[in-house]
Design an enzyme around this catalytic site. Sequence first.
Site, mmCIF file in Angstrom:
data_model
loop_
_atom_site.group_PDB
_atom_site.id
_atom_site.type_symbol
_atom_site.label_atom_id
_atom_site.label_comp_id
_atom_site.label_asym_id
_atom_site.label_seq_id
_atom_site.Cartn_x
_atom_site.Cartn_y
_atom_site.Cartn_z
ATOM 1 N N ASP A 88 -2.932 8.206 -4.625
ATOM 2 C CA ASP A 88 -2.129 8.635 -3.896
ATOM 3 C C ASP A 88 -0.739 9.239 -4.234
ATOM 4 O O ASP A 88 -0.456 9.071 -5.338
ATOM 5 C CB ASP A 88 -1.811 7.490 -2.939
ATOM 6 C CG ASP A 88 -1.306 8.063 -1.378
ATOM 7 O OD1 ASP A 88 -2.098 8.318 -0.619
ATOM 8 O OD2 ASP A 88 0.105 8.336 -1.371
ATOM 9 N N ARG B 7 -12.153 6.647 4.900
ATOM 10 C CA ARG B 7 -12.577 5.721 5.753
ATOM 11 C C ARG B 7 -13.794 6.233 6.654
ATOM 12 O O ARG B 7 -14.363 5.254 7.476
ATOM 13 C CB ARG B 7 -11.405 5.329 6.415
ATOM 14 C CG ARG B 7 -10.212 4.319 6.075
ATOM 15 C CD ARG B 7 -9.094 4.292 6.641
ATOM 16 N NE ARG B 7 -8.448 5.549 6.488
ATOM 17 C CZ ARG B 7 -7.292 5.981 7.013
ATOM 18 N NH1 ARG B 7 -6.501 5.019 7.528
ATOM 19 N NH2 ARG B 7 -6.641 7.242 6.915
#
Length: 344
Positions: A75, A29
């Site tokens: 993930d 991010r």
Amino acid sequence: MAETKKLLRTLAGEVLDTPPIWMMRQAGRYLPEYRATRAQAGDFLSLCYNPELAAEVTLQPIRRYGFDAAILFADILLVPQALGADLWFETGEGPRLSTIGAQADFDRLKPVEAIHETLAPIYETVRILTRELPPETALIGFAGAPWTVATYMIAGRGTPDQGPAHALREGNPELFDALIARLTAATIEYLSAQIEAGAEVVKIFDSWAGSLKGEAFTKYALEPCREITQALKARHPGIPVIGFPREAGEGYVGFAKATGVDCVALDNSVTPNWAAAYVQLDGCVQGNLASSHMVTGGQALVDETRRIVDAFSEGPHIFNLGHGITPDADPANVQLMIDTVRGR
Ligand SMILES: Cc1c2[nH]c(c1CCC(=O)O)Cc1[nH]c(c(CCC(=O)O)c1C)Cc1[nH]c(c(CCC(=O)O)c1C)Cc1[nH]c(c(C)c1CCC(=O)O)C2
């Protein structure tokens, strides 16, 4: 042909003039291009399961910075989902899962063979990356270690002290051991499929290894990592493995020898001088700049980066942060770190 990728040469034990460098959470991010692609995908999990877009975000930090390695975008919690757990992400809070507290919850999980049905898009991401990465960039696959993944499955979320997992480990060891065994077997199959799709290195993330002490560390951090590493190396001779028993402290000493991993990744709670003396003596290490420097920058970043490069310069070393880069990091500080490591 002689190996030319710096990361793979270092993992094989070579000491290069400047260490190869990559960064945990390098696709994330803090990068505007990541935020744009994530918005296009809709949400984080949709991004993980979209091979074209997952490959795109994996490539973004390679294009911007020329890191020596790319890490597959996925993930560690996709494995529990592939075993049948419910998984979602609460905005601004983190992961949520259905919980495992009793035998009946465990009995609802799917068998190990079923995981590929859910995880097939991840293997496709790897295949795309093998075609699109520059020839000098190594491709790292990864999975969570059984203990760390179990802590999320048992509590249904991240926990500060992994209390629910410790409680189950002590209160119902048969169920706990069965969960660890299922995760160990699933992790071997998952990483093996990533290697078959083209991953050149795999890393095992044991983010909560530090909360296991003494015999519990041996049984639930070291032993599963050994089992996974041995199984992968039997199936894929020569595949390099990076182990990351985060915050293991003295547990880092002898970890590579005991498990067979080719490299031990270090968090920044250990000093580089200590780790050079007690961990790097067995082989390659990775780490360990505090990720806070990616927020604060300046001369302190430069000084600390140089201190780490110097401390590890006598043996094989992969430069990295001690944990993932955070969303508030400044992309310019990442460039400053890279330039410092590469001596520019
Ligand atoms: C514990 C753990 C998880 N995931 C991971 C770990 C182990 C390493 C660590 O300790 O950080 C590992 C992970 N997660 C992600 C990767 C991709 C590869 C990389 O760039 O390093 C890797 C290797 C992407 C991700 N995984 C996640 C993000 C942020 C999601 C977003 O874009 O909103 C990314 C880029 C979400 C995630 N995933 C997880 C949590 C707790 C969270 C929420 C916290 C957070 O938001 O940072 C579970």
